[in-house]
Write an enzyme that holds these catalytic residues in place. Structure first.
Site, PDB file in Angstrom:
ATOM      1  N   THR A   1    -101.144 -62.537  33.982  1.00 42.32           N
ATOM      2  CA  THR A   1    -101.256 -61.088  33.826  1.00 42.32           C
ATOM      3  C   THR A   1    -100.088 -60.377  34.497  1.00 42.32           C
ATOM      4  O   THR A   1     -99.774 -59.238  34.152  1.00 42.32           O
ATOM      5  CB  THR A   1    -102.583 -60.569  34.417  1.00 42.32           C
ATOM      6  OG1 THR A   1    -102.808 -61.196  35.672  1.00 42.32           O
ATOM      7  CG2 THR A   1    -103.742 -60.873  33.490  1.00 42.32           C
TER       8      THR A   1
ATOM      9  N   LYS B   1     -97.465 -56.909  33.795  1.00 42.16           N
ATOM     10  CA  LYS B   1     -97.084 -55.898  34.784  1.00 42.16           C
ATOM     11  C   LYS B   1     -95.574 -55.731  34.837  1.00 42.16           C
ATOM     12  O   LYS B   1     -95.050 -54.616  34.891  1.00 42.16           O
ATOM     13  CB  LYS B   1     -97.624 -56.288  36.175  1.00 42.16           C
ATOM     14  CG  LYS B   1     -99.143 -56.260  36.253  1.00 42.16           C
ATOM     15  CD  LYS B   1     -99.710 -56.992  37.475  1.00 42.16           C
ATOM     16  CE  LYS B   1    -101.198 -57.272  37.247  1.00 42.16           C
ATOM     17  NZ  LYS B   1    -101.778 -58.199  38.233  1.00 42.16           N
TER      18      LYS B   1
HETATM   19  C1  Z57 Z   1    -107.661 -67.958  38.411  1.00 40.77           C
HETATM   20  O1  Z57 Z   1    -106.939 -67.040  39.066  1.00 40.77           O
HETATM   21  C2  Z57 Z   1    -107.484 -68.156  37.046  1.00 40.77           C
HETATM   22  C3  Z57 Z   1    -108.250 -69.081  36.406  1.00 40.77           C
HETATM   23  C4  Z57 Z   1    -109.193 -69.812  37.098  1.00 40.77           C
HETATM   24  O2  Z57 Z   1    -109.960 -70.713  36.477  1.00 40.77           O
HETATM   25  C5  Z57 Z   1    -109.361 -69.606  38.459  1.00 40.77           C
HETATM   26 BR1  Z57 Z   1    -110.624 -70.567  39.389  1.00 40.77          BR
HETATM   27  C6  Z57 Z   1    -108.600 -68.688  39.121  1.00 40.77           C
HETATM   28  C7  Z57 Z   1    -106.501 -67.297  36.320  1.00 40.77           C
HETATM   29  C8  Z57 Z   1    -105.627 -68.051  35.331  1.00 40.77           C
HETATM   30  O3  Z57 Z   1    -104.950 -69.091  35.977  1.00 40.77           O
HETATM   31  C9  Z57 Z   1    -104.627 -67.070  34.712  1.00 40.77           C
HETATM   32  O4  Z57 Z   1    -103.855 -67.694  33.722  1.00 40.77           O
HETATM   33  C10 Z57 Z   1    -105.370 -65.894  34.100  1.00 40.77           C
HETATM   34  O5  Z57 Z   1    -104.449 -64.901  33.694  1.00 40.77           O
HETATM   35  C11 Z57 Z   1    -106.328 -65.286  35.094  1.00 40.77           C
HETATM   36  O6  Z57 Z   1    -107.197 -66.268  35.626  1.00 40.77           O
HETATM   37  C12 Z57 Z   1    -107.181 -64.189  34.476  1.00 40.77           C
HETATM   38  O7  Z57 Z   1    -107.764 -64.605  33.290  1.00 40.77           O
END
Ligand code: Z57
Length: 841
Positions: A678, A682
């Protein structure tokens, strides 16, 4: 309810209920009142922290008025509500956001100036609310912002950790973790001591038939811990809606806390009981994309799910509706598998406590829940051992087995010849010990499952969940591409750019409808506009350079190309690829003649991010970055041509300074590993370019902004499997340029070469799982293209403006509307009347 209160009382309340300030003088009066009374300070000892506190309390009062009204309005409207269950909410600071949302930041600025303060200094006093690790937690925070802004009746439910994500310091190049105790003064939370839930653990299950011949299941003799609600107001932008984030705090239940022990002098063991209860909400687990199966973590999950579900059910029961209407009133979204026990808990409430039949209850459960998957990394997929659950939650284990039995029977009926399929889709993994696969339970207990970017949503259907596509058909699986809130990530973080955009397209409406940014495209050739655009980027770089100066003690040239990678440190995100590229560049500079050096584009490589405390390889990467910086930054041959900066303690408030200052940012994960990302959104929204792989949301960003406006490199997701296979079974050779980088490290150029041995051998000897070597050439070549492109500043600015103009899709508003339409089946509340009332007063 209102008519039950006598007229004269209503009059009195109306007459004296606070209206909230709107002018500078009113603001000052409120702030000073709080400083002198609530805080008992005076003009003579009002430091910046006290000024912050007074300002925050003044704005808090304003929010509370709208918050109370919103909650009344939502109860009265009696519409369906959405509950967002997330173990993480990475909110950052609240004051700046609150000031902008109610449209009174300038009022506060002038008022604070009168009182002798600069608003920036006051805003900077606030401690980040850092109840999250990274992307997943920050996504939840952006979603809350959008849900409030769009007037959805939506609540967040989470845990009130006493310690958020640790603070990071770098000592001798190593990460050191400092506890983040953040609750000393937190004006943004409201303890609700009258809202509590008793949560049970351990004990045993008693099944018997009562006098009427009915099967009764009772879970008894457990240990009770009390969940107390702490509510945090979540204001929307330019709307009277203020939603609620409810965070649970654990304490020993008053029935449980052993006064008998206390009276008989057993203080220690009485206090130990109390502390054990409080430990549940004490600390956020600092892992991102990793599960470690610790009992306390499971306790946290159940504690939070049970408290939230009982709260939701209690609210539903007040409406006196039939159970069959539950999912017309309630939608619950599971942020990853962390809240999966909520599915089991709702089934338990309906069957064991409310006496519904199994099937009737299960229909309600499955039409209530939606599940969002955020990763395909195997080490992040939650599994809990059966003995652990058996001990902690004996009744839940029975229910999980029953859910599994019924599910497998239905699968067997439909695929009678496929024995293997049953084993593959079973919630229980037949290992030693047996494990409960939480993602499978989440899929079976939900009506929709979504991924967070197109590629990721395709991948879950073809890899980790492919058997479930066979069982349920493809329609249960869908995609909702992530988004970010433009309020915080453009307007708040980059006020000058936001203002320039507004001046061109005529208003700030784009903050609520981000697709309006496309009105910028006609101005891409406007000389004056481009000049201002470039000036703003430069000013943001100067600001970051100042931050580097004050925190690191050395200067960087703001005219250099700022190349930034800030995110959690993880091998799949490949900060090691970046730093190897930096070393490659350093070696090239060293081998050049002074004339050749003159042609180079000066560059500042900025890194930032935390490593999980137990993630040794990630810590090694941090160490290498810091050691490379120490050598490169003081090398007289290099000078301004290359600086390597590791910014300590990357968090939301620092991101607000860093993101607007980038020329290029790095989103370089091995294809197929980053679910979405994400921060890529930004950076582009703030006029930065991207170097990236064809992974996660990079793919959709490319489609929106155009291939000529992004620097893509590396292997494709579909080729990763074969490449990995080849590393083990083919005639695999490490890229020769990368070998030179390794030799440079091994020579001790950056100090103790032994310290980095594992990083190198992981690639040379252990199969290079993340394909660093395979992508190295392509990466370096693309970096060279970036240097070339940067030399043509005019073309660069054109790319920058064009990209911003095409970023409308990536607002979390679009994302939340998609969830609302396709998963939650909810509609926004009408606040037109409320807005009118407010405009009149
Ligand atoms: C986390 O920050 C994310 C996925 C997970 O399974 C866990 Br636990 C923690 C992140 C992803 O790594 C990103 O790619 C994604 O943008 C974010 O989640 C929001 O979907």
């Amino acid at each position: 309810v209102e008519s039950s209160i006598p007229e004269h009382m209503r009059e009195a309340w109306k007459k004296f209920s606070p209206k909230g300030f709107t002018t500078k003088d009113e603001f000052e009066s409120e702030a000073v009142k709080h400083i002198e009374t609530t805080l008992a300070r005076s003009l003579f000892n009002c430091d910046e922290l006290a000024a912050y506190s007074g300002t925050a309390l003044a704005f808090r009062d304003r929010l509370i008025i709208d918050w109370n009204k919103t909650q009344q309005r939502q109860s009265f409207a009696d519409q369906k509500r959405l509950y967002y269950l997330s173990l993480e909410f990475l909110m950052g600071r609240a004051l700046d956001n609150a000031m902008l949302n109610v449209g009174l930041k300038n009022v506060a600025k002038d008022g604070l100036a009168d009182l002798g303060f600069r608003i920036e200094d006051i805003i900077a006093q606030e401690h980040d609310a850092a109840l999250g690790n990274g992307g997943l937690g920050r996504l939840a925070a952006c979603f809350l912002d959008s849900m409030a802004t769009l007037n959805y009746a939506a609540w967040g439910y989470g845990l009130r950790y006493r310690y958020g994500i640790f603070k990071q310091e770098i000592q001798d190049g190593y990460q050191v973790e400092i506890p983040d105790y953040w609750l000393d003064f937190n004006p943004w939370e409201f303890p609700r001591h009258d809202v509590s839930v008793d949560v049970q653990f351990y004990g045993w299950v008693n099944k018997y038939t009562n006098d009427e011949g009915k099967q009764i299941v009772s879970w008894q003799d457990g240990e009770i811990v009390t969940a107390t609600a702490y509510d945090v107001p979540v204001p929307g932008y330019g709307t009277p809606t203020v939603n609620n984030l409810r965070l649970w705090s654990s304490k020993a239940s008053s029935g449980e806390f052993d006064f008998a022990k206390f009276n008989s002098g057993e203080y220690e063991s009485a206090v130990a009981d109390e502390q054990r209860a409080e430990t549940i909400s004490a600390v956020l687990y600092p892992n991102d994309n990793l599960e470690r199966g610790k009992e306390l973590r499971l306790k946290q999950q159940y504690f939070w799910c049970a408290a939230s579900l009982h709260d939701i059910v209690r609210r539903f029961k007040k409406s006196k509706r039939k159970w069959s209407e539950f999912s017309d009133q309630v939608a619950i979204q599971l942020n990853d598998t962390h809240p999966t026990l909520a599915i089991v808990e709702l089934q338990r409430i309906l069957v064991d406590m409310e006496g519904l039949g199994w099937d009737e209850a299960w229909t309600i459960v499955t039409s209530t829940f939606g599940y969002t998957n955020h990763t395909v990394l195997p080490e992040a997929l939650e599994k809990w051992s059966v003995p652990l659950i058996q001990n902690l939650l004996p009744r839940h284990l029975q229910i999980i087995y029953e859910i599994n039995l019924q599910f497998l029977q239905s699968v067997e009926k439909r695929f009678p010849k496929d024995r293997d399929l049953l084993g593959r889709v079973s919630i229980i993994e037949e290992s030693q010990p047996k494990m409960v696969r939480m993602a499978y339970l989440a899929i079976i207990g939900s009506h929709k499952v979504n991924g967070v970017a197109e590629l990721h949503s395709d991948l879950i259907k073809t890899t980790i969940f492919k058997d479930f596509v066979k069982v349920y058909g493809p329609d249960k699986f869908t995609n909702v591409t992530n988004g970010i809130t433009p309020r915080r990530w453009l307007h708040q973080a980059n006020p000058r750019l936001s203002e320039l955009i507004a001046s061109k397209i005529g208003s700030y409406e784009f903050l609520k409808d981000l697709t309006l940014l496309n009105k910028l495209e006609p101005f891409v050739d406007d000389k004056e506009f481009k000049k201002e655009w470039a000036e703003i980027k430069y000013a943001n770089k100067v600001r970051l350079a100042q931050h580097i100066q004050t925190t690191k003690g050395y200067s960087v040239n703001p005219k250099a190309l700022f190349d930034i990678q800030v995110k959690r440190i993880h091998e799949y995100k490949r900060q090691q690829l970046n730093i190897f590229g930096v070393i490659h560049r350093y070696m090239a500079i060293k081998s050049m003649s002074p004339e050749e050096r003159k042609k180079l584009v000066p560059r500042v490589s900025v890194f930032g991010g935390k490593a999980a405390p137990g993630y040794w390889m990630a810590k090694t990467i941090i160490h290498l970055i810091n050691k490379v910086g120490e050598v490169v930054n003081k090398d007289p041959d290099v000078g301004d041509l290359l600086k390597v900066v590791f910014l300590e303690d990357y968090n939301v408030s620092k991101a607000e300074i860093i993101v607007p200052a980038s020329d290029i940012s790095e989103h370089i994960s091995t294809a197929g590993t980053e679910a979405s990302g994400t921060s890529n959104m930004k950076f582009v929204l703030n006029g930065g370019m991207i170097i990236g792989t064809l992974d996660g949301a990079n793919i959709e960003i490319t489609r929106e902004i155009g291939e000529q406006n992004i620097f893509l490199f590396g292997n494709l997701s579909e080729d990763v499997e074969d490449l990995r296979h080849h590393h083990f079974y083919g005639d695999y050779k490490v890229n020769p340029e990368l070998v030179k980088v390794f030799d440079c490290i091994k020579k001790g150029t950056f100090g103790d070469e032994g310290a980095f041995g594992a990083l190198i051998s992981g690639i040379v000897e252990h199969g290079d799982y993340y394909l660093v070597s395979d992508d190295f050439n392509s990466y370096c070549q693309t970096q060279d293209l970036i240097d070339e492109a940067y030399k043509d500043q005019d073309a660069w600015v054109t790319k920058s403006i064009t990209s911003v103009a095409r970023m409308g899709f990536f607002t979390s508003d679009r994302c939340i509307n998609e969830y609302a339409d396709t998963i939650w089946n909810i509609e926004p509340l009408d606040v037109a009347e409320e807005k009118e009332v407010r405009a009149r007063t």
